[in-house]
Design an enzyme around this catalytic site. Sequence first.
Site, short mmCIF file in Angstrom:
data_model
loop_
_atom_site.label_atom_id
_atom_site.label_comp_id
_atom_site.label_asym_id
_atom_site.label_seq_id
_atom_site.Cartn_x
_atom_site.Cartn_y
_atom_site.Cartn_z
N GLY A 21 36.96 39.02 41.01
CA GLY A 21 37.20 37.66 40.52
C GLY A 21 35.88 36.99 40.20
N CYS A 75 36.21 41.36 31.98
CA CYS A 75 34.88 41.17 32.56
C CYS A 75 33.85 42.04 31.85
CB CYS A 75 34.92 41.50 34.05
SG CYS A 75 35.61 43.11 34.38
N ASN A 95 43.23 38.56 34.74
CA ASN A 95 42.99 39.02 33.37
C ASN A 95 43.62 40.38 33.06
OD1 ASN A 95 41.05 40.17 35.10
ND2 ASN A 95 39.68 40.55 33.40
N THR A 110 33.91 32.42 43.80
CA THR A 110 34.91 32.79 44.81
C THR A 110 34.36 33.92 45.68
OG1 THR A 110 36.55 32.35 43.09
CG2 THR A 110 37.37 33.29 45.13
N GLU A 168 33.58 42.58 43.12
CA GLU A 168 33.41 42.80 41.66
C GLU A 168 33.52 41.43 41.01
OE1 GLU A 168 32.57 45.64 40.50
OE2 GLU A 168 32.99 46.81 42.29
P1 NDP Z 1 38.97 33.74 40.76
O1 NDP Z 1 37.72 34.04 41.50
O2 NDP Z 1 39.34 32.33 40.52
O3 NDP Z 1 40.23 34.39 41.49
C1 NDP Z 1 40.31 35.75 41.81
C2 NDP Z 1 41.30 35.92 42.95
O4 NDP Z 1 40.79 35.30 44.11
C3 NDP Z 1 42.65 35.25 42.68
O5 NDP Z 1 43.67 36.03 43.24
C4 NDP Z 1 42.49 33.93 43.39
O6 NDP Z 1 43.69 33.30 43.70
C5 NDP Z 1 41.72 34.37 44.62
N1 NDP Z 1 41.01 33.29 45.30
C6 NDP Z 1 40.64 32.08 44.83
N2 NDP Z 1 40.01 31.36 45.79
C7 NDP Z 1 39.99 32.13 46.89
C8 NDP Z 1 39.47 31.97 48.21
N3 NDP Z 1 38.86 30.85 48.59
N4 NDP Z 1 39.61 32.97 49.10
C9 NDP Z 1 40.20 34.12 48.74
N5 NDP Z 1 40.73 34.34 47.51
C10 NDP Z 1 40.62 33.37 46.59
O7 NDP Z 1 38.87 34.55 39.39
P2 NDP Z 1 39.90 34.51 38.18
O8 NDP Z 1 41.25 34.91 38.66
O9 NDP Z 1 39.71 33.23 37.45
O10 NDP Z 1 39.35 35.74 37.30
C11 NDP Z 1 38.32 35.63 36.38
C12 NDP Z 1 37.01 36.10 36.99
O11 NDP Z 1 37.14 37.44 37.45
C13 NDP Z 1 35.89 36.12 35.99
O12 NDP Z 1 34.72 35.58 36.58
C14 NDP Z 1 35.69 37.60 35.71
O13 NDP Z 1 34.40 37.94 35.29
C15 NDP Z 1 36.01 38.20 37.02
N6 NDP Z 1 36.37 39.59 36.87
C16 NDP Z 1 35.48 40.55 37.32
C17 NDP Z 1 35.75 41.89 37.13
C18 NDP Z 1 34.81 42.94 37.65
O14 NDP Z 1 35.22 44.07 37.76
N7 NDP Z 1 33.58 42.63 37.98
C19 NDP Z 1 36.97 42.34 36.46
C20 NDP Z 1 37.82 41.26 36.03
C21 NDP Z 1 37.52 39.94 36.24
P3 NDP Z 1 44.27 32.15 42.71
O15 NDP Z 1 44.66 32.86 41.46
O16 NDP Z 1 45.40 31.59 43.44
O17 NDP Z 1 43.15 31.16 42.51
#
Ligand code: NDP
Length: 483
Positions: A229, A285, A153, A233, A251
């Site tokens: 993320g 987020c 994002n 995850t 986070e």
């Molecule tokens: P994801 O959890 O799908 O992915 C985050 C990262 O983790 C990506 O690089 C992803 O790779 C990687 N990933 C996915 N599966 C695994 C695994 N099994 N092991 C290790 N790494 C993995 O989140 P999104 O990218 O969809 O982001 C949106 C989410 O992030 C929302 O829930 C949002 O609220 C949260 N977020 C939280 C923030 C905070 O500060 N609390 C700030 C911004 C966002 P890939 O892209 O290849 O799947």
Amino acid sequence: MKYIQNYIGGELMAPKSGEYLDNIDPSRGIVYSYIPDSTKEDIDLAVEAAENAFPKWATTPKDERSAIMIKIANLIEERMDEFVAAESLDNGKPESLAAHVDIPRAVSNLKFFATAILHFASESHYMENGAHPGINYTTRKPIGVVGCISPWNLPLYLFTWKIAPAIAAGNCVIAKPSEITPMTAYLLSEVCIAAGLPAGVLNIVHGLGQKVGDAMTRDPKVKAISFTGGTQTGETIAKIAAPMFKKLSLELGGKNPNIIFADCDFKKMLSTTLRSSFANQGQICLCGSRIFVERPIYEKFRDAFVERVSKTKVSYPTDPEAKLGALVSKPHMEKVLSYVELAKEEGGTVLTGGIQVHLEGEYSEGYYMRPTVIEGLAYDCRTNQEEIFGPVVTITPFDTEAEALMMANSTVYGLAATVWTENLTLAHRFADQLHSGIVWVNSWLVRDLRTPFGGVKNSGVGREGGFEALRFFTEPKNVYIQL
Ligand code: NDP
């Protein structure tokens, strides 16, 4: 078409598998570049490079580490237009947002931690009385090889928010950007080479979370993981990493409340609420997706808000007038639209939006959606409890402070909250009782990089920001000397 490369041991290289994934431009819905489909083999190489680089980097004087980081920041600033265009193309966000928020903030992250490390001090505790008079002092040394995983994002913004404190503190990093938005991470690797960052200090491995992120999480040589993320995850990562006793900073998701009391500064609240609801297509987020409004101004708010939202321009990212651009991907847009259908099934009324937008010409296949306002839902229905992470907000009236607090605190999340009131006592009292890591009163998204950043409940574990991040990326040791 561009083939993005991994950055390992100071060099740009193809993935060992030779395989690439499509990188899609969400504003047009077409493939525009290719991303390494890396595997454990690439992670192994990166870990080896990081381990080799660590002894020297950990003992490099802080001011030298700081100078290199400042150079990286300055080089991004020199290539600002290129970074802005790349971020906007990769993510679908308006260029104006990338130019005002994403890339300047990535530069600030690097500069902030490049200088914060110069002021990072350890503690000393003097025991003057009792049977054991003496002095304790605490050293804080870098951990070693650490992993940073970030979402799509705010791609470079969140990537650098993790990498900067990690390398400033003397660690060597394996970093994985989201496979959906890899381009600015790739440009960052070019900049690191130009800035003379020693080989192996930062290694950027592109690819899928389930391959690359998983391999990084499972590798026992990676001693800490900083992850931003989704909550699910985060749970997967914690299950793998916890038995190895890795340090974890998670986070995660949010479902943030925006609580509006009748005595608020209405004009300021209205324009800020437009931003806090729909900035970055609601894909921040920290966006406030549940809006609670005190009954006496509920109708006035609803009418004014819906009028402003319905006039908000959704357009292609390079349109300087665009307030919302494209959502990041087709599956994500479909997920967000499915929540609009769920809201209707749950008895909600869509006051504006709720539909996909088809722009003209080359943008006709892009993933655009009208900003959406829904009313008439129970506070505890799925639409009001689950993270949607798109341009969809619900509005709900409340009669008492206690009711507003109960609804605000009713989700499993606890990342951020916004409170609007001119009553100072109420503001303090309410902020104090919110289950949330961050509270903004009469404002939104004001960030001082020294403050702790993170959430409670299912929104995460640990805090980023300022010295909190430097503490996370260092291991304390206490030494006691008897006097
Ligand atoms: P994801 O959890 O799908 O992915 C985050 C990262 O983790 C990506 O690089 C992803 O790779 C990687 N990933 C996915 N599966 C695994 C695994 N099994 N092991 C290790 N790494 C993995 O989140 P999104 O990218 O969809 O982001 C949106 C989410 O992030 C929302 O829930 C949002 O609220 C949260 N977020 C939280 C923030 C905070 O500060 N609390 C700030 C911004 C966002 P890939 O892209 O290849 O799947």
